[in-house]
Design a protein around this motif. Structure first.
Motif, PDB file in Angstrom:
ATOM      1  N   THR A  45     -19.601  50.981 -61.629  1.00 56.07           N
ATOM      2  CA  THR A  45     -19.770  49.628 -61.083  1.00 56.07           C
ATOM      3  C   THR A  45     -21.097  49.032 -61.568  1.00 56.07           C
ATOM      4  OG1 THR A  45     -18.567  50.341 -59.139  1.00 56.07           O
ATOM      5  CG2 THR A  45     -19.758  48.272 -58.941  1.00 56.07           C
ATOM      6  N   THR A  46     -22.165  49.844 -61.534  1.00 53.40           N
ATOM      7  CA  THR A  46     -23.477  49.369 -61.989  1.00 53.40           C
ATOM      8  C   THR A  46     -23.385  48.895 -63.441  1.00 53.40           C
ATOM      9  OG1 THR A  46     -24.428  51.111 -60.627  1.00 53.40           O
ATOM     10  CG2 THR A  46     -25.934  50.000 -62.126  1.00 53.40           C
ATOM     11  N   LEU A  47     -22.684  49.689 -64.279  1.00 55.47           N
ATOM     12  CA  LEU A  47     -22.528  49.315 -65.695  1.00 55.47           C
ATOM     13  C   LEU A  47     -21.826  47.973 -65.834  1.00 55.47           C
ATOM     14  CD1 LEU A  47     -21.314  52.263 -67.937  1.00 55.47           C
ATOM     15  CD2 LEU A  47     -23.601  51.335 -67.656  1.00 55.47           C
ATOM     16  N   ARG A  48     -20.717  47.826 -65.096  1.00 54.88           N
ATOM     17  CA  ARG A  48     -19.911  46.604 -65.262  1.00 54.88           C
ATOM     18  C   ARG A  48     -20.628  45.369 -64.736  1.00 54.88           C
ATOM     19  NH1 ARG A  48     -16.042  49.817 -63.597  1.00 54.88           N
ATOM     20  NH2 ARG A  48     -15.908  48.843 -61.562  1.00 54.88           N
ATOM     21  N   GLU A  49     -21.508  45.563 -63.731  1.00 55.45           N
ATOM     22  CA  GLU A  49     -22.134  44.388 -63.115  1.00 55.45           C
ATOM     23  C   GLU A  49     -23.480  44.013 -63.716  1.00 55.45           C
ATOM     24  OE1 GLU A  49     -21.927  45.084 -58.938  1.00 55.45           O
ATOM     25  OE2 GLU A  49     -19.785  44.607 -58.885  1.00 55.45           O
ATOM     26  N   SER A  50     -24.044  44.891 -64.573  1.00 57.36           N
ATOM     27  CA  SER A  50     -25.365  44.588 -65.140  1.00 57.36           C
ATOM     28  C   SER A  50     -25.251  43.669 -66.365  1.00 57.36           C
ATOM     29  CB  SER A  50     -26.064  45.895 -65.543  1.00 57.36           C
ATOM     30  OG  SER A  50     -26.983  45.638 -66.555  1.00 57.36           O
ATOM     31  N   PRO A  51     -25.934  42.496 -66.344  1.00 55.42           N
ATOM     32  CA  PRO A  51     -25.879  41.585 -67.502  1.00 55.42           C
ATOM     33  C   PRO A  51     -26.448  42.246 -68.762  1.00 55.42           C
ATOM     34  CG  PRO A  51     -26.966  40.533 -65.623  1.00 55.42           C
ATOM     35  CD  PRO A  51     -26.760  41.971 -65.249  1.00 55.42           C
ATOM     36  N   LEU A  52     -27.507  43.082 -68.597  1.00 59.20           N
ATOM     37  CA  LEU A  52     -28.104  43.747 -69.753  1.00 59.20           C
ATOM     38  C   LEU A  52     -27.096  44.686 -70.415  1.00 59.20           C
ATOM     39  CD1 LEU A  52     -30.759  44.233 -71.360  1.00 59.20           C
ATOM     40  CD2 LEU A  52     -31.139  46.200 -69.871  1.00 59.20           C
ATOM     41  N   ILE A  53     -26.382  45.455 -69.549  1.00 56.33           N
ATOM     42  CA  ILE A  53     -25.396  46.403 -70.100  1.00 56.33           C
ATOM     43  C   ILE A  53     -24.254  45.656 -70.785  1.00 56.33           C
ATOM     44  CG2 ILE A  53     -23.755  48.260 -69.499  1.00 56.33           C
ATOM     45  CD1 ILE A  53     -26.616  49.173 -69.262  1.00 56.33           C
ATOM     46  N   LYS A  54     -23.955  44.441 -70.283  1.00 58.77           N
ATOM     47  CA  LYS A  54     -22.893  43.647 -70.942  1.00 58.77           C
ATOM     48  C   LYS A  54     -23.309  43.328 -72.379  1.00 58.77           C
ATOM     49  CE  LYS A  54     -20.420  41.622 -67.184  1.00 58.77           C
ATOM     50  NZ  LYS A  54     -20.596  40.683 -66.101  1.00 58.77           N
ATOM     51  N   ILE A  55     -24.598  42.987 -72.568  1.00 60.46           N
ATOM     52  CA  ILE A  55     -25.075  42.684 -73.932  1.00 60.46           C
ATOM     53  C   ILE A  55     -24.991  43.952 -74.790  1.00 60.46           C
ATOM     54  CG2 ILE A  55     -27.083  41.954 -75.311  1.00 60.46           C
ATOM     55  CD1 ILE A  55     -27.928  40.276 -72.829  1.00 60.46           C
ATOM     56  N   VAL A  56     -25.442  45.090 -74.199  1.00 61.31           N
ATOM     57  CA  VAL A  56     -25.396  46.360 -74.945  1.00 61.31           C
ATOM     58  C   VAL A  56     -23.939  46.685 -75.324  1.00 61.31           C
ATOM     59  CG1 VAL A  56     -25.893  48.846 -74.858  1.00 61.31           C
ATOM     60  CG2 VAL A  56     -27.476  47.227 -73.809  1.00 61.31           C
ATOM     61  N   ALA A  57     -23.002  46.374 -74.412  1.00 62.26           N
ATOM     62  CA  ALA A  57     -21.585  46.656 -74.690  1.00 62.26           C
ATOM     63  C   ALA A  57     -21.109  45.834 -75.887  1.00 62.26           C
ATOM     64  CB  ALA A  57     -20.732  46.364 -73.465  1.00 62.26           C
ATOM     65  N   TYR A  58     -21.547  44.546 -75.976  1.00 67.67           N
ATOM     66  CA  TYR A  58     -21.137  43.744 -77.134  1.00 67.67           C
ATOM     67  C   TYR A  58     -21.738  44.304 -78.427  1.00 67.67           C
ATOM     68  CZ  TYR A  58     -18.873  40.387 -74.100  1.00 67.67           C
ATOM     69  OH  TYR A  58     -18.010  39.819 -73.205  1.00 67.67           O
ATOM     70  N   VAL A  59     -22.990  44.786 -78.335  1.00 65.73           N
ATOM     71  CA  VAL A  59     -23.619  45.407 -79.523  1.00 65.73           C
ATOM     72  C   VAL A  59     -22.797  46.656 -79.917  1.00 65.73           C
ATOM     73  CG1 VAL A  59     -25.711  46.503 -80.440  1.00 65.73           C
ATOM     74  CG2 VAL A  59     -25.920  44.558 -78.894  1.00 65.73           C
ATOM     75  N   LEU A  60     -22.330  47.384 -78.894  1.00 63.18           N
ATOM     76  CA  LEU A  60     -21.529  48.589 -79.143  1.00 63.18           C
ATOM     77  C   LEU A  60     -20.224  48.233 -79.873  1.00 63.18           C
ATOM     78  CD1 LEU A  60     -20.950  51.645 -78.527  1.00 63.18           C
ATOM     79  CD2 LEU A  60     -19.883  50.866 -76.417  1.00 63.18           C
ATOM     80  N   TYR A  61     -19.503  47.210 -79.362  1.00 62.50           N
ATOM     81  CA  TYR A  61     -18.226  46.824 -80.001  1.00 62.50           C
ATOM     82  C   TYR A  61     -18.480  46.383 -81.448  1.00 62.50           C
ATOM     83  CZ  TYR A  61     -16.935  46.444 -75.053  1.00 62.50           C
ATOM     84  OH  TYR A  61     -16.764  46.684 -73.722  1.00 62.50           O
ATOM     85  N   LEU A  62     -19.560  45.582 -81.625  1.00 57.80           N
ATOM     86  CA  LEU A  62     -19.885  45.092 -82.974  1.00 57.80           C
ATOM     87  C   LEU A  62     -20.226  46.272 -83.893  1.00 57.80           C
ATOM     88  CD1 LEU A  62     -20.341  42.461 -84.639  1.00 57.80           C
ATOM     89  CD2 LEU A  62     -22.759  42.652 -84.054  1.00 57.80           C
ATOM     90  N   SER A  63     -20.961  47.249 -83.351  1.00 61.92           N
ATOM     91  CA  SER A  63     -21.339  48.420 -84.157  1.00 61.92           C
ATOM     92  C   SER A  63     -20.105  49.194 -84.596  1.00 61.92           C
ATOM     93  CB  SER A  63     -22.235  49.374 -83.358  1.00 61.92           C
ATOM     94  OG  SER A  63     -23.402  48.733 -83.006  1.00 61.92           O
TER      95      SER A  63
END
Ligand code: HEM
Length: 217
Positions: A45-63
């Motif tokens: 839940t913490t991962l899904r709700e954190s705006p910072l982690i959302k940005i990291v997730a987009y970097v992950l998909y792009l990577s």
């Protein structure tokens, strides 16, 4: 060519760091049932709700996308060069079975990631499929999604077997990434080779045993 290789190396190193975090989080699954459920769900839940982690997730998909696209381009290029009779690998370290088959290993991992994202990401983030209940706090019960998936023996076997190509790919990939980024010193390379081997074993065995432990719970 150097630009393409550097992109593969940098995105690969980022994906290696993601795997360390991902394995640490998934290790929660081996704890006793109630502790695992509450820790895993609050982590998720913490991962899904954190705006910072959302940005990291987009970097992950792009990577992931850049890593796959540039690796495919290099593989196609090398095939063409080989067909014309050019020498592609000049280094002894680069002529192992694993190095010759990084493309094949990469495609196996891509297959794994597609199935994996359909199993988890699509269910949890898009709410698709069955088995998506809510926990005591009203959030998606990610523990239950994971637990129910690994009650299916076929998935346990699939998740376990696909960790073999993952381990081989990581072993060679980590070493190559450092070489691409300029680590050529002989003694340094020996250390990097050892670190890559230990890293690959921890990742493959770690991810590989979790589904069986959950299955046997
Ligand atoms: C025991 C094995 C594994 C389990 C139980 C597991 C579990 C999960 C779960 C529950 C999620 C969704 C997280 C959330 O949105 O709350 C997830 C996402 C993901 N997993 Fe795994 N995973 C495993 C192995 C792997 C491996 C080996 C890879 C890569 C080779 C991988 C790559 C990913 C990726 C790329 C995502 C999407 C991350 C995001 O959207 O933020 N996983 N995994």
């Amino acid at each position: 060519m150097f630009f393409r290789k550097s992109i593969i190396a940098l995105t690969g190193l980022f994906l290696c760091i993601f795997l360390i975090v991902h394995l640490s989080a998934n290790s929660i699954l081996v704890l006793p049932e109630e502790t695992a459920r509450s820790l895993y769900n609050s982590y998720s839940t913490t991962l899904r709700e954190s705006p910072l982690i959302k940005i990291v997730a987009y970097v992950l998909y792009l990577s992931i996308i850049l890593h796959v696209v540039y690796a495919l381009l290099i593989t196609i290029n090398n095939r063409k060069a080989k067909a014309k009779g050019y020498r592609v690998n000049q280094y002894k370290e680069n002529s192992s079975w694993t190095s010759q088959n990084m493309g094949l290993l990469g495609i196996s991992i891509l297959l794994f990631i597609v199935v994996h994202l359909a199993n988890f990401w699509a269910r949890i983030k898009l709410g698709m499929g069955e088995g998506v209940g809510l926990d005591a706090n009203g959030h998606v019960d990610v523990y239950e999604v994971t637990y129910s998936l690994f009650q299916n023996g076929y998935y346990v076997v699939f998740y376990t077997l696909l960790m073999v190509p993952l381990g081989l790919h990581l072993h060679h990939g980590l070493k190559s990434a450092f070489m691409t980024l300029g680590f050529y010193h002989k003694r340094g390379l020996r250390t990097i080779a050892k670190v890559s081997l230990v890293y690959a074993i921890i990742m493959a065995v770690g991810f590989g045993v979790i589904p069986s432990i959950v299955f046997l719970k």
